[in-house]
Design an enzyme around this catalytic site. Sequence first.
Site, PDB file in Angstrom:
ATOM      1  CB  CYS A 754      66.416 -35.508  59.997  1.00  0.00           C
ATOM      2  SG  CYS A 754      65.846 -34.707  59.140  1.00  0.00           S
ATOM      3  CG  HIS A1432      68.744 -31.249  59.137  1.00  0.00           C
ATOM      4  ND1 HIS A1432      68.244 -32.425  58.551  1.00  0.00           N
ATOM      5  CD2 HIS A1432      70.546 -31.793  59.134  1.00  0.00           C
ATOM      6  CE1 HIS A1432      69.814 -33.235  58.828  1.00  0.00           C
ATOM      7  NE2 HIS A1432      70.642 -32.763  59.536  1.00  0.00           N
TER       8      HIS A1432
END
Length: 1509
Positions: A754, A1432
């Site tokens: 990510c 994230h």
Amino acid sequence: MGGGSTKIISYDDAAKRFFPADFERIETTFRDLTSGTGELSYTSFKRDVFAHFLPEKLAARLYQVCTSSSRSCMSLKDLICCLALIYYGTSKERMQLLYLLFAHSISNSNGILRWQDVEDFLSQCGDHPPEELDTIFQNHDEIVTQEKFLLWLESHQGHTTTITDWLMDDQRLHELLASPVDRISDQYSILAGVTHLSDIEVKDLEKTYYYLCTYSNINRQQQITLETFSNILTPVLPPILIPGFFDAFDENRDGCIDFKEFVCGISAACRGQRLERYKFLFCVFDRDHDGRLDRSDIVHMSSCLIDVAQFVYVLTIHMNDSPDIYADNILQKNDNNKNNQIDYFQQEDFINWCSTDSLIEELLALIFQICHVVLGLRPSTKQDEITIVKQFLRREQYPFFEAQPSVSSKTYHWINCNRSTSKPGSSWYLISMDWWLRWESSASLSSSTVNSTESIGATIHKRNSFTKLNKLTNISDYKREPGDIDNSLLIDKNSTNNTRIINDDCVQLKLGLRRNIHFEMVPESLWLFLRKHYRCNGPAICRKVTNRKRINKPELDLYPLLIKIYRNQNLSPQQMQSIATNTTTNNNNSSHSMFFVYPLLNYVSASIFSSGSSSNSMSNNTQRHYLACLYFVSPFQTVRTLAEELSRKFGKSLDEIRIWIRYSENDLRQIDFESLDEIDCQSAGFEQNIDILLETRNNDLTWPEELYTLATRPKAIGLQSSSSSPSSNNNNSIGNVEEEGRGLIGLSNLGNTCFLNAAVQCLSHSFPLTFYFLHKYHLFEINKDNPIGMQGNIALRYGQLIAKLWSNVRGPLAPFELRDSVAKFGSSRFTDFQQHDSQEFLSFLLDGLHEDLNRVHNKPYVELKDSDNRPDEDVAYEHWDNHLARNRSIIVDLFHGLLRSQVKCRVCELKSVRFDPFNILSLPLPMDTSIYIEIKLIHLNGSRPTRYGIRLDGDVTINHLKTQLSTLSSLSIEQIGFFDIASSSCLRRNPLMDNDYTKIKQLNIRELLAYELPLIDKSSKISNDKILSTNPSLSYIKAMHRRLEPQERYLSPMTRHKIIFFGQPILIPYNSENKITNKYIYKIVFKQLERLLRNNNDSINTYNHVFNGDDSVQEGYPFILKHINEDGKKCSVCSWNRFCLGCSFEPNNKEFNYTSDTIAIEWEASAYYLRYLSNREQDVEIHSSVKLTRSLNNDSNADELSSIVRLEDCLESFIKWENLDHKEMFNCKTCRKLQPADKKLDIWKLPPCLIFHIKRFQLSNNRWIKSSRPVRFPIKSFHPSKYLGQRSSTNSILQFHPTDDTICTSSSSSLSSITTTSDVISSSSIDNMLILSPSRLVNGNHNYLKQTNEQHKGLPPPEKINDTIKKKKKKRFGRRRKKLEVENSQSTLYPPRFSQMANRTLSFGDNSFDADNAAYNLYALICHYGVIGGGHYVAFIKNHTNQQWYCFNDSSCKPVSESILEQCSSSAYLLFYERESIDHRCYMPNVEGKKQLANEFPLTGDDRWCSLM
């Protein structure tokens, strides 16, 4: 003791000496303590057999003596022999054991004892050899045999040492064995003694109570709060009544209902006499607790009763009255109100009125039902049970049927809106009518009683006045004849087997079932009530409430849609290879597999999926989905509610799941439940027995379906489409994409990538750079000769990915090629599949692109010169000139700025200035070095503790903290002592706080405990009222709370009682020079504890229980004071061989015997359970300093200084002066030695594209932590130029006009205004056309003009995969053409050319040093969610074409509103700004006539680039 016996006693003989019950108890306890291993450890032997009373050496010697020689741990037989010898052995046997204890350490086996052995053993046990030993050890070198030692013990009767006294004192051993267990009552019998409940009912209520305490995640305490109480009762009680109902239970007004209040409240509401129940209702309506109901209380009561009438569907004359009119009618019925002037009720008036109003009876009946069904009270009789269930069910079922004529439409509408059991999604359970009828007939209940609308309250109180014996008999001997609940007659037998295997909750019913004929329906609360008393034989049948829009009433969906929930298998690499081979064979008629083509893909598959079998031959029938369960879905419920149900069922959050309609394993259609909030399942395409795939995100943030698609699809769809017609659509992920939809493609997560996806997406929407790559400028500027570059690989792979992102692909892309290039040519930091920093990767990517596109192929040597007090402008241009001499690329033009670094000597103030380029500006979060500390101060006078808030700099010492606390509390520093409570039984001084030179930042805790210390005058006697001090000295006694709790299972008499410590220890003033009495100690203790005791004299609060049930509570103190040692478990007066838990002293006038600095406050069991209010110990008075210091944070979290800062504050912190550490001394040329210095950074030049990095990851106490401090950042019209370094007033350099030989401020060879071949177009108009519209200029490129008659777009049209494949297609026949011929035969397509102006003034818009007030606009940001190392990254980006913000979350791309950015203040990590009205054409190089230096990588139709989803 070999083989479980000794020379003294055998196991069989030892076992016979115990009573059977005692032997069984010891055996059971031993099995529990050893967890079935049969070996008792030494630690457990000390703790569970002798309660740590024995000295360490004695315990170890006894454990060795009693343990079998062949074993390392004690067995059950060894323990039985040991206990039998100690408690049931004869005198001779115990003397033999003593001899073994003294002589066990000798090495010979002659059975002799030496003086040295005895002396060493006694000294290690804390004793000394007695004089009596001289009679047998005359010369201290004599050897004593066992016979002689036993004769000596017998002559002195064993009373010579503490050890011999322990084993030879028959009277003390008898006292230990004869100590009664039943002297201490448990809480069940105590509460049963003061209520109308039995101890069995109290035990049942305890289970319900602790279940209700954890009813919601909000309540983390073991007590019921008002919020929890509301959540529990809202479905079954009118909300207006819940606060008063809570207050009636909360007897001590502390905002919580403890277990005692819970039991007593239920008793008063259900089991008391009618008078007690009326008193309970009086407290429900007495909102201000003043002992009377004034007019406002009566009006409120009227509103409550009107709601009760609507809630229970009772038509009364007051239904249409307003609360004021109803209140007037109530007051007129008061006999004492003859003159109509009194407008309040006393308690007696209220009780007299209650018998005249029927709604009071309805309310009592409703409370009666709630206490049984919801709060867990067991019905006293079978008839009560049936009546409760029938009345409760009739009320809850009412909304499902047509409104009765007696109920108005307004009331019916109120019912449907407020009754939670009839709302969509509520659960109801079906019960077979066969069992239901048997249950009804189990008690002789006349139909008139069940069906009558008369309240059951009139008949309940007649059965509540029974004795304790009757209460126990009604429950224990209560036989339930209906048996287990059996619903087998309702279940469709054809589907029973499959359903039970998968999910017992999904039960398919027979067709044609009808209520009252085949089944009865009950709400969930009533089902749980029945399940407490009756088992369910077979699956429970649950159905959900639905509400169709066309029908104005709720319905129970008996036959919902049965869907099959599939989940993803964990496939091994070999299974992936098998599927890939099978798929490729079916599609291409070849055995070619993708698995070994791309090594990175192989690595991804092996790292993501679990390792499987090593077999090379795999079945082609490998399934990647498995059937997880069956699930019932109402066709009328929304898709969103279904997603929420599935997320709760499988323990996932909504952002961790995706829902697909599964037509086959390779044919899936995603259901976007986030954007389809109001779409029901039927409209979404759900059908009976439909297959649904519930995809859950992997731990590394990848999606299984994306990984499968990437790993198994063939390499080129051109091979598939070669035999297909050109018009056929071979890839459903490719199609016509609108111009405004270009660039809105997600990137698949390849395993914790990510960080890469977010950085690439933001860089992709940097419009000038994307314009550069899409027009293929990079192919003319690839630098393969750069030794620190990557041979153009990064630039080519990035260009390939950008072309794909802005093409007509619909599905998410997998950046394998870029990821592979980063791993191959880049830093080793990004080679694994762990989480990485997005800022580090972005910096690496920008550097890699720059080096691959560097226009300088031969970098000259540049010598850095010192500033030498020259003007900063001259030094800046010199450094920038040197930088451009070695670095010239599109990255430099767009992203590089310049920083000024100043170092100033503190001695001579000499400044050294240098300038350095940057591409990402890392901004520190403004650090608040102050530390917020809260201190709880406990007072000596017994008043509520006070909580103070103090904020100090971390570098100040403890003395400053004490001084501030002294000022706030009006106490001297000597009167304040800081303590630690390591456990409830140990109160110790805090050593860090006693050292005045300890720094605040060295404290690991932010909440401190302080006590007010007594100041005692040595020259005067102690007064019970006040202590005056002229010569103060500190002296006090610590007192800790404890109580004894009997244990059902124990090994020895010393452990039959468990000591439980609780509460907050207190301090008692004590001066050893002055005599004080025991009575004075009791008074001081009682004064400090008085606020923690329930007041028994309050007549208003006595409705909940009968205090006369225990005489010990009425008279004297509710506790006993005992002398104990520091750990609180042993007596400080008696020796250890007395096994005394503490010698008590009475509250008399005898002088207090000071034995240690600690005493125990031992509570009587009845007093603890009935009078002690543990909640009040946590009740503190909040000082104004707490609110003041917390407001500085704008947050109550003291650990996270999360006051909101602005981006401007971060810039201010970035450019301020800072002191260099002593390790970073400055080599001063003037002083000619290392000197301390200060350093300052300034922004000197701003790039067109400005990237800010907020440094959220900080090193604190040698560990990295993440700061979630909110940072407010501007979105539009941000002016960072005001933070530029200050220029001199005169600047000659900025006014020059550069010539051809002059190096421009941009690294591009052509910085220009723009003209076409025919007409000159103004810059502003073209800028608007390029940025706000998709049109594109064409400048003299005739090859482009020949291809199309339209004006070119701002971005080139997307490349088509088929066209690319055709370019690659080789001819099958013909001579081989030379390379030169091929090059000449093809016409090179050049990017658009913009004409140049050689002479122009350097302007700010062209990236100069000017400090104009130019504005910047935010166009992208990266947010980091979660903790460090496991978070994230998500990107929020503004599309240049349609000016719409989008959220890029890996493969997901969804539009969001601009207001969502305000919620990103706590997670914003990277901010991307672009200069307003930027003319990106100025930065495009003129490549006309230049040779293309590299060929781009082909954009094949490899499906690994896109998902078919």
